[in-house]
Scaffold this motif. Structure first.
Motif, PDB file in Angstrom:
ATOM      1  N   LEU A  78       1.027  -1.116   0.102  1.00 19.45           N
ATOM      2  CA  LEU A  78       0.077   0.083   0.139  1.00 19.45           C
ATOM      3  C   LEU A  78       0.882   1.304   0.061  1.00 19.45           C
ATOM      4  O   LEU A  78       2.006   1.258   0.479  1.00 19.45           O
ATOM      5  CB  LEU A  78      -0.726  -0.028   1.196  1.00 19.45           C
ATOM      6  CG  LEU A  78      -1.886  -1.006   1.515  1.00 19.45           C
ATOM      7  CD1 LEU A  78      -2.592  -0.625   2.878  1.00 19.45           C
ATOM      8  CD2 LEU A  78      -2.718  -1.295   0.297  1.00 19.45           C
ATOM      9  N   VAL A  79       0.443   2.266  -0.580  1.00 17.08           N
ATOM     10  CA  VAL A  79       1.212   3.602  -0.456  1.00 17.08           C
ATOM     11  C   VAL A  79      -0.089   4.655   0.195  1.00 17.08           C
ATOM     12  O   VAL A  79      -1.097   4.678  -0.451  1.00 17.08           O
ATOM     13  CB  VAL A  79       1.494   3.878  -1.879  1.00 17.08           C
ATOM     14  CG1 VAL A  79       2.099   5.524  -1.898  1.00 17.08           C
ATOM     15  CG2 VAL A  79       2.468   3.132  -2.450  1.00 17.08           C
ATOM     16  N   GLY A  80       0.330   5.260   1.166  1.00 17.38           N
ATOM     17  CA  GLY A  80      -0.189   6.174   1.756  1.00 17.38           C
ATOM     18  C   GLY A  80       0.412   7.435   1.917  1.00 17.38           C
ATOM     19  O   GLY A  80       1.560   7.658   1.845  1.00 17.38           O
ATOM     20  N   SER A  81      -0.598   8.668   1.934  1.00 21.19           N
ATOM     21  CA  SER A  81       0.119  10.055   1.867  1.00 21.19           C
ATOM     22  C   SER A  81      -0.745  10.893   2.826  1.00 21.19           C
ATOM     23  O   SER A  81      -1.668  10.508   3.213  1.00 21.19           O
ATOM     24  CB  SER A  81       0.268  10.783   0.691  1.00 21.19           C
ATOM     25  OG  SER A  81      -0.972  10.924  -0.094  1.00 21.19           O
ATOM     26  N   SER A  82       0.061  12.059   3.274  1.00 19.77           N
ATOM     27  CA  SER A  82      -0.536  12.945   4.242  1.00 19.77           C
ATOM     28  C   SER A  82       0.239  14.057   4.127  1.00 19.77           C
ATOM     29  O   SER A  82       1.426  14.181   3.568  1.00 19.77           O
ATOM     30  CB  SER A  82      -0.642  12.294   5.485  1.00 19.77           C
ATOM     31  OG  SER A  82      -0.886  13.647   6.690  1.00 19.77           O
TER      32      SER A  82
END
Length: 95
Positions: A11-15
């Motif tokens: 998974l790739v998450g960003s913020s």
């Protein structure tokens, strides 16, 4: 102790706030379509810089979810649907 079999997904998450928030975003979004998530490992950390400031924090995770005997192949029928595959997490930055 029970014997478990796990499947791994990336998974790739960003913020725009922090790497911790990017991890949370990835896990919470994946949990909407993947059952039995038991663990994660951060494999990469990146960021996107705009005009000398951090615009997005981005993390790549390996996520392990337990295969349940709900289907004939030992997998959970809902475990790999929807946005659970790599890059399928909403909020991914442009880093």
């Amino acid at each position: 102790m029970s014997n478990h079999v796990y499947k791994l997904i990336d998974l790739v998450g960003s913020s725009t706030t922090s790497t911790d928030d990017a991890i949370r975003n990835a896990i919470e979004t994946a949990a909407l379509t993947v059952r039995h998530i038991d663990w994660f490992e951060v494999t990469e950390t990146r960021g996107h810089v705009v005009e000398g400031r951090i615009a997005h924090y981005q993390v790549t995770l390996k996520v392990g979810f337990r295969l349940a005997p709900d289907t004939p192949d030992g997998g959970d029928a809902s475990a790999t649907g929807g946005g659970a595959q790599a890059g399928g997490v909403s909020g991914i930055g442009t880093a």
